[in-house]
Design a protein around this motif. Sequence first.
Motif, PDB file in Angstrom:
ATOM      1  N   PRO A   1       8.995  26.252  -1.907  1.00 23.27           N
ATOM      2  CA  PRO A   1       8.576  24.924  -2.333  1.00 23.27           C
ATOM      3  C   PRO A   1       8.358  24.875  -3.832  1.00 23.27           C
ATOM      4  N   ALA A   2       8.580  23.708  -4.406  1.00 18.51           N
ATOM      5  CA  ALA A   2       8.363  23.538  -5.832  1.00 18.51           C
ATOM      6  C   ALA A   2       6.882  23.632  -6.143  1.00 18.51           C
ATOM      7  N   THR A   3       6.558  24.154  -7.313  1.00 17.36           N
ATOM      8  CA  THR A   3       5.161  24.291  -7.716  1.00 17.36           C
ATOM      9  C   THR A   3       4.778  23.099  -8.569  1.00 17.36           C
ATOM     10  N   SER A   4       4.592  21.971  -7.917  1.00 18.11           N
ATOM     11  CA  SER A   4       4.255  20.746  -8.637  1.00 18.11           C
ATOM     12  C   SER A   4       2.865  20.283  -8.256  1.00 18.11           C
ATOM     13  N   GLU A   5       2.209  19.631  -9.175  1.00 21.72           N
ATOM     14  CA  GLU A   5       0.878  19.105  -8.929  1.00 21.72           C
ATOM     15  C   GLU A   5       0.992  17.667  -8.436  1.00 21.72           C
ATOM     16  N   PRO A   6       0.487  17.370  -7.218  1.00 26.64           N
ATOM     17  CA  PRO A   6       0.585  16.000  -6.717  1.00 26.64           C
ATOM     18  C   PRO A   6      -0.304  15.051  -7.493  1.00 26.64           C
ATOM     19  N   THR A   7       0.190  13.842  -7.670  1.00 25.22           N
ATOM     20  CA  THR A   7      -0.624  12.815  -8.301  1.00 25.22           C
ATOM     21  C   THR A   7      -1.708  12.377  -7.329  1.00 25.22           C
ATOM     22  N   PRO A   8      -2.970  12.352  -7.744  1.00 26.67           N
ATOM     23  CA  PRO A   8      -4.034  12.012  -6.800  1.00 26.67           C
ATOM     24  C   PRO A   8      -3.923  10.579  -6.310  1.00 26.67           C
ATOM     25  N   ALA A   9      -4.374  10.356  -5.071  1.00 22.97           N
ATOM     26  CA  ALA A   9      -4.406   9.001  -4.542  1.00 22.97           C
ATOM     27  C   ALA A   9      -5.437   8.196  -5.316  1.00 22.97           C
ATOM     28  N   PRO A  10      -5.318   6.871  -5.320  1.00 25.86           N
ATOM     29  CA  PRO A  10      -6.311   6.049  -6.005  1.00 25.86           C
ATOM     30  C   PRO A  10      -7.719   6.407  -5.563  1.00 25.86           C
ATOM     31  N   VAL A  11      -8.648   6.393  -6.531  1.00 19.47           N
ATOM     32  CA  VAL A  11     -10.011   6.847  -6.277  1.00 19.47           C
ATOM     33  C   VAL A  11     -10.653   6.056  -5.152  1.00 19.47           C
ATOM     34  N   GLU A  12     -10.440   4.731  -5.145  1.00 18.12           N
ATOM     35  CA  GLU A  12     -11.108   3.916  -4.130  1.00 18.12           C
ATOM     36  C   GLU A  12     -10.609   4.240  -2.733  1.00 18.12           C
ATOM     37  N   GLN A  13      -9.318   4.586  -2.590  1.00 23.51           N
ATOM     38  CA  GLN A  13      -8.789   4.949  -1.277  1.00 23.51           C
ATOM     39  C   GLN A  13      -9.359   6.283  -0.825  1.00 23.51           C
ATOM     40  N   LYS A  14      -9.480   7.212  -1.745  1.00 26.68           N
ATOM     41  CA  LYS A  14     -10.041   8.515  -1.410  1.00 26.68           C
ATOM     42  C   LYS A  14     -11.493   8.379  -0.966  1.00 26.68           C
ATOM     43  N   ARG A  15     -12.243   7.598  -1.718  1.00 30.75           N
ATOM     44  CA  ARG A  15     -13.647   7.406  -1.356  1.00 30.75           C
ATOM     45  C   ARG A  15     -13.772   6.728  -0.004  1.00 30.75           C
ATOM     46  N   SER A  16     -12.900   5.773   0.271  1.00 28.60           N
ATOM     47  CA  SER A  16     -12.946   5.070   1.544  1.00 28.60           C
ATOM     48  C   SER A  16     -12.698   6.019   2.707  1.00 28.60           C
ATOM     49  N   TRP A  17     -11.663   6.867   2.562  1.00 25.10           N
ATOM     50  CA  TRP A  17     -11.361   7.825   3.622  1.00 25.10           C
ATOM     51  C   TRP A  17     -12.515   8.801   3.823  1.00 25.10           C
ATOM     52  N   LEU A  18     -13.055   9.374   2.739  1.00 22.70           N
ATOM     53  CA  LEU A  18     -14.140  10.347   2.854  1.00 22.70           C
ATOM     54  C   LEU A  18     -15.383   9.707   3.461  1.00 22.70           C
ATOM     55  N   SER A  19     -15.617   8.453   3.118  1.00 23.11           N
ATOM     56  CA  SER A  19     -16.767   7.751   3.681  1.00 23.11           C
ATOM     57  C   SER A  19     -16.602   7.558   5.186  1.00 23.11           C
ATOM     58  N   ARG A  20     -15.407   7.160   5.604  1.00 22.89           N
ATOM     59  CA  ARG A  20     -15.157   6.972   7.043  1.00 22.89           C
ATOM     60  C   ARG A  20     -15.216   8.304   7.788  1.00 22.89           C
ATOM     61  N   LEU A  21     -14.716   9.351   7.155  1.00 20.98           N
ATOM     62  CA  LEU A  21     -14.756  10.671   7.776  1.00 20.98           C
ATOM     63  C   LEU A  21     -16.199  11.131   7.957  1.00 20.98           C
ATOM     64  N   LYS A  22     -17.006  10.954   6.913  1.00 19.41           N
ATOM     65  CA  LYS A  22     -18.412  11.355   6.990  1.00 19.41           C
ATOM     66  C   LYS A  22     -19.148  10.560   8.066  1.00 19.41           C
ATOM     67  N   THR A  23     -18.870   9.255   8.121  1.00 21.40           N
ATOM     68  CA  THR A  23     -19.507   8.419   9.148  1.00 21.40           C
ATOM     69  C   THR A  23     -19.073   8.843  10.540  1.00 21.40           C
ATOM     70  N   GLY A  24     -17.790   9.138  10.700  1.00 21.54           N
ATOM     71  CA  GLY A  24     -17.272   9.535  12.006  1.00 21.54           C
ATOM     72  C   GLY A  24     -17.872  10.834  12.513  1.00 21.54           C
ATOM     73  N   LEU A  25     -18.170  11.741  11.588  1.00 26.33           N
ATOM     74  CA  LEU A  25     -18.695  13.054  11.977  1.00 26.33           C
ATOM     75  C   LEU A  25     -20.222  13.133  11.883  1.00 26.33           C
ATOM     76  N   ALA A  26     -20.877  11.981  11.706  1.00 23.80           N
ATOM     77  CA  ALA A  26     -22.317  11.974  11.465  1.00 23.80           C
ATOM     78  C   ALA A  26     -23.113  12.629  12.601  1.00 23.80           C
ATOM     79  N   LYS A  27     -22.709  12.389  13.844  1.00 25.85           N
ATOM     80  CA  LYS A  27     -23.443  12.970  14.969  1.00 25.85           C
ATOM     81  C   LYS A  27     -23.329  14.489  14.980  1.00 25.85           C
ATOM     82  N   THR A  28     -22.132  14.996  14.757  1.00 21.92           N
ATOM     83  CA  THR A  28     -21.949  16.448  14.683  1.00 21.92           C
ATOM     84  C   THR A  28     -22.719  17.011  13.502  1.00 21.92           C
ATOM     85  N   SER A  29     -22.648  16.330  12.367  1.00 19.59           N
ATOM     86  CA  SER A  29     -23.332  16.774  11.159  1.00 19.59           C
ATOM     87  C   SER A  29     -24.836  16.850  11.375  1.00 19.59           C
ATOM     88  N   SER A  30     -25.395  15.835  12.005  1.00 15.91           N
ATOM     89  CA  SER A  30     -26.842  15.798  12.234  1.00 15.91           C
ATOM     90  C   SER A  30     -27.299  16.989  13.064  1.00 15.91           C
TER      91      SER A  30
END
Length: 360
Positions: free
Chosen positions: A50-79
């Motif tokens: 594979p080529a050794t290229s650095e991927p361009t990051p996704a827009p910050v707001e989309q990343k935050r949205s996904w991480l927020s939903r992931l954290k909320t989804g796993l809240a019961k396990t996390s607790s």
Amino acid sequence: MFSFFKRKPKDEPAPAPQSVAAPASPSVSPAPAEVIPAAVIETVVDHQTPATSEPTPAPVEQKRSWLSRLKTGLAKTSSNLTTLFIGARIDDQLYDELEAALLTSDAGVEATLYLLDALKKKVKDEKLTDAEQVKAALKVLLLDLLTPLQKPLELGRHQPMVMMIAGVNGAGKTTTIGKLAKHMQVHGQSVLLAAGDTFRAAAREQLSVWGARNDITVISQESGDPAAVAFDAVASARAKGTDVVMVDTAGRLPTQLHLMEELKKIKRVIAKGMEGAPQEVLLIIDGNTGQNALAQVRAFDDALQLTGLVITKLDGTAKGGVLAAIAKNRPIPVYFIGIGEQIEDLQPFNAQEFVDALFN
């Protein structure tokens, strides 16, 4: 972060390694911007390296949205895993409570004992004296355990790439196929769907709805032979130059031996239609089933030699520890995890993000 596939360009000289924006497929309707997040493709310049290229990051707001939903989804396990460290002393009682929490989260006996033994050793070797330090040490150990499950789904190595999709009833298999097809379209791949659940009209109709919505051809046959439908789909894709064939199969329990034999037959017939196919055999798992999920992985892997997993319905579950059980007992790559009904709620599995959601 979002949808990092590996892809090999077809029929043209390999370009210099670089990150490129995912092109729109000329044969499909463009993805709605509000549904599919921006993504890049990590180009594969040959069949090995594979080529050794650095991927361009996704827009910050989309990343935050996904991480927020992931954290909320796993809240019961996390607790269950993290609250026991608050103000705790490092003693046998803490380890006993942690053992109970890991087992409750369906991490399984083997993964639980492994993590506890490794944690006790780490506490002793590093002379940890604070409960927060112990929690941080557990986070590192869990990350080390889950990281081998993280692997990108490679596109473009085969023409077409044939994906066979299996799972038990109710795991979200047909819906997941639709979401995966959309992801691949965003990455410039033409897709053909094969409705291999030939006896359940609702499954064929559901797949047809996804196909119509995204301008994807669906090959189906009422009350026919699922293997024949899969064979016809592969033949059609080869003739038309389609990039990806996704073969849906009827939901079944691992204990239904005659239906498991049917799956083996479908796989054999696909191989007759194209040597080396299917290149990907995926199992869709409902994350709420806990230890039953591990039993499914074992049974389907024994029958089909799975290449990857997609774990759905992790939102709101207290059983997120099942990934640790899979990692310890049957470490098959987890290509995607799902935390909701929307297309953007299915994203590639990232071990660091998953562990951060559990512990932060």
